[in-house]
Design a protein around this motif. Structure first.
Motif, PDB file in Angstrom:
ATOM      1  N   GLU A 105       0.850  -1.174   0.000  1.00  0.00           N
ATOM      2  CA  GLU A 105       0.000   0.000   0.000  1.00  0.00           C
ATOM      3  C   GLU A 105       0.887   1.224   0.000  1.00  0.00           C
ATOM      4  O   GLU A 105       1.757   1.356   0.866  1.00  0.00           O
ATOM      5  N   LEU A 106       0.676   2.078  -0.979  1.00  0.00           N
ATOM      6  CA  LEU A 106       1.538   3.238  -1.092  1.00  0.00           C
ATOM      7  C   LEU A 106       1.260   4.202   0.055  1.00  0.00           C
ATOM      8  O   LEU A 106       0.128   4.399   0.456  1.00  0.00           O
ATOM      9  N   SER A 160       3.801  11.084  -8.203  1.00  0.00           N
ATOM     10  CA  SER A 160       3.341   9.812  -7.636  1.00  0.00           C
ATOM     11  C   SER A 160       4.146   8.653  -8.233  1.00  0.00           C
ATOM     12  O   SER A 160       4.459   7.685  -7.542  1.00  0.00           O
ATOM     13  N   GLY A 161       4.528   8.773  -9.503  1.00  0.00           N
ATOM     14  CA  GLY A 161       5.343   7.722 -10.135  1.00  0.00           C
ATOM     15  C   GLY A 161       6.691   7.568  -9.441  1.00  0.00           C
ATOM     16  O   GLY A 161       7.181   6.451  -9.249  1.00  0.00           O
ATOM     17  N   GLN A 163       7.353   8.283  -6.312  1.00  0.00           N
ATOM     18  CA  GLN A 163       7.120   7.670  -4.991  1.00  0.00           C
ATOM     19  C   GLN A 163       6.956   6.159  -5.111  1.00  0.00           C
ATOM     20  O   GLN A 163       7.498   5.401  -4.318  1.00  0.00           O
ATOM     21  N   VAL A 164       6.209   5.747  -6.161  1.00  0.00           N
ATOM     22  CA  VAL A 164       6.023   4.308  -6.379  1.00  0.00           C
ATOM     23  C   VAL A 164       7.376   3.653  -6.632  1.00  0.00           C
ATOM     24  O   VAL A 164       7.687   2.597  -6.085  1.00  0.00           O
ATOM     25  N   ARG A 165       8.201   4.315  -7.466  1.00  0.00           N
ATOM     26  CA  ARG A 165       9.507   3.732  -7.798  1.00  0.00           C
ATOM     27  C   ARG A 165      10.374   3.565  -6.555  1.00  0.00           C
ATOM     28  O   ARG A 165      11.026   2.539  -6.373  1.00  0.00           O
ATOM     29  N   PHE A 168       8.876   0.767  -4.333  1.00  0.00           N
ATOM     30  CA  PHE A 168       9.066  -0.560  -4.931  1.00  0.00           C
ATOM     31  C   PHE A 168      10.539  -0.976  -4.861  1.00  0.00           C
ATOM     32  O   PHE A 168      10.854  -2.113  -4.514  1.00  0.00           O
ATOM     33  N   LEU A 185       0.382  -1.890  -7.755  1.00  0.00           N
ATOM     34  CA  LEU A 185       1.057  -0.659  -7.353  1.00  0.00           C
ATOM     35  C   LEU A 185       2.340  -0.414  -8.139  1.00  0.00           C
ATOM     36  O   LEU A 185       2.820   0.706  -8.207  1.00  0.00           O
ATOM     37  N   ALA A 186       2.885  -1.474  -8.698  1.00  0.00           N
ATOM     38  CA  ALA A 186       4.185  -1.351  -9.365  1.00  0.00           C
ATOM     39  C   ALA A 186       4.027  -0.808 -10.786  1.00  0.00           C
ATOM     40  O   ALA A 186       4.582  -1.338 -11.725  1.00  0.00           O
ATOM     41  N   GLY A 188       4.796   1.827 -13.437  1.00  0.00           N
ATOM     42  CA  GLY A 188       5.735   2.891 -13.759  1.00  0.00           C
ATOM     43  C   GLY A 188       5.746   3.028 -15.263  1.00  0.00           C
ATOM     44  O   GLY A 188       4.878   2.467 -15.937  1.00  0.00           O
TER      45      GLY A 188
END
Ligand SMILES: Nc1ncnc2c1ncn2[C@@H]1O[C@H](COP(=O)(O)OP(=O)(O)OP(=O)(O)O)[C@@H](O)[C@H]1O
Length: 414
Positions: A105-106, A160-161, A163-165, A168, A185-186, A188
């Motif tokens: 969960e981000l 947001s991309g 943060q996901v990177r 992950f 969630l992954a 990109g």
């Protein structure tokens, strides 16, 4: 829960036994103590119990790459949160051994007011790594995320991309034993996706690492996983065989393609969309399996009623529901004369040139255009309740990238 003595067999790193979980959804809100008391005396609870997971049991061995699949809302994320200790089960038990690293969960564990660097150290500490251990893996995390120039910026300034990177990369580069990932969630860009895929290929070869992956990509299940479970309405319906889980999931989706449609009816009093007095019935009905390999044919019947005693044609279009577009149209096929009553014809479509994907067959009933002998006029067509769908799903080396298989056409060099 970690390094649990309950796990006797050292090869089993995660054991989920008879786990159930429900949530309380508010229904009638009491607007004060008095109302709450009245509700209580009347037996009105003010909430509804939603049983999200029901009696879930499975085991994961060291080195497994387990896929968890299921339709939206089936309970996959809830299961990952239970495994990661974010939720506690209502009943049953979960035990694991080793260091478990979740990416589910981000935002969990991230502080927007801290820099990227500070967040890596904070999260690493929360996962149980020492400062020296985090320092040793820091460069690897940052370079995988490609965020070298941004680590001293506050997280709130990241896209947001980005943060996901970072999240992950932290999850996969932290030296954990069990990696718990929600692939949704992954997301990109394409380059990052390729890196993630390469990472999956690498980690799959490492017998000391265990991965638990929630995914909607049956391609990923078949490529990376050695086991999978399929959850339907909170229950496990396939436990182990990844091809069974992936194929049944695809079938579940095909069924919903058929039933989720609510067509707007042009003429609600009389005929459904696409049909009329002349063509009161037209339906494609699969007669083969609907999850197939490209070595097979998709078989279907067309059931129709054409009330005129005249020549007519049928034409079929194949829609690519995965990539979009219409890859194939048969053009008008002469069918002879119509007449009253329902009739049926059988068709067979070879799939050898097509890659993985979900496809839909639609039909139209046509008659020759009296003004133009080379053309036909559409008189009726299959509405979305009367089309049929199928999926091509190769067990290995299937691709869903392009519509046509690489050897379907030959590029010549001059
Ligand atoms: N904290 C919560 N409170 C109330 N209901 C919840 C909570 N978390 C999940 N649910 C409900 O549980 C059900 C299962 O949700 P869950 O997120 O586990 O499904 P999922 O299979 O992961 O779905 P998706 O593929 O869309 O991510 C849903 O109906 C959801 O609304």
């Amino acid at each position: 829960m970690s390094n649990n003595p309950e796990i006797q067999n050292k090869d089993i790193v995660l054991s989920v036994k008879n786990v159930s979980k429900s949530f309380r959804l508010p229904t009638e809100q009491a607007s004060g103590i008095k109302q709450a008391l009245i509700n209580w005396t009347r037996g009105i609870k003010g909430y509804r119990e939603q049983n999200v997971l029901k009696d879930i049991s499975f085991e994961v061995e060291r080195g497994d790459f387990l896929g968890i699949v299921g339709r939206n809302g089936s309970g996959k994320s809830t299961l990952l949160k239970l495994i990661s200790g974010i939720y506690t089960p209502d009943s049953g038990s979960i035990a694991y051994q080793g260091k478990l690293v979740p990416f589910i969960e981000l935002g969990v564990g991230f502080n927007p007011e801290l820099t990227g660097r500070e967040n890596v150290f904070l999260n690493g500490a929360m996962l149980g790594f020492s400062r020296t251990e985090i320092e040793a893996m820091y460069d690897d995390i940052v370079s995988f995320a490609e965020l070298e120039d941004f680590m001293d910026q506050k997280l709130k300034n990241y896209s947001s991309g980005m943060q996901v990177r970072l999240a992950f990369s932290l999850a996969i580069k932290a030296k954990g034993d069990i990696l718990v990932l929600d692939e949704v969630l992954a997301v990109g860009d394409e380059a990052f996706q390729t890196k993630c895929n390469n990472f999956f290929t690498e980690i799959k070869k490492d017998p000391s690492k265990t991965v638990i992956l929630v995914t909607h990509s049956m391609d990923s299940v078949k490529k990376y996983c050695n086991k999978a479970i399929l959850i339907r309405d909170g229950r496990i319906v396939v436990n182990g065989d990844k091809n069974d889980a992936a194929n049944l999931y695809t079938e579940d989706n095909l069924k919903s393609l058929q039933t989720d449609k609510h067509e707007t009816n042009e003429n609600p009093d009389k005929y459904p969309l696409g049909l009329n007095e002349t063509v009161p019935y037209l339906k494609c009905v699969p007669t083969s399996e609907v999850v197939l390999s490209s070595q097979q044919n998709f078989e279907f019947d067309i059931e129709y009623e054409y009330t005129k005693n005249e020549d007519f044609d049928l034409a079929f279009s194949m829609l690519d529901m995965t990539r979009g577009g219409i890859p194939y149209d048969t053009g008008a096929i002469p069918m002879g004369r119509g007449g009253s009553g329902r009739h049926k014809r059988h068709f067979s479509l070879p799939l050898n040139i097509f890659n993985n994907g979900t496809y839909q067959i639609t039909a139209s009933l046509r008659k020759p255009d009296p003004k133009n002998p080379n053309e036909t006029i559409r008189i009726g067509y299959t509405n979305e309740e009367n089309v049929c769908s199928f999926s091509i799903s190769e067990d290995a080396h299937g691709s869903d990238y392009a519509l046509l298989k690489y050897d379907a056409v030959k590029l010549t060099q001059q």
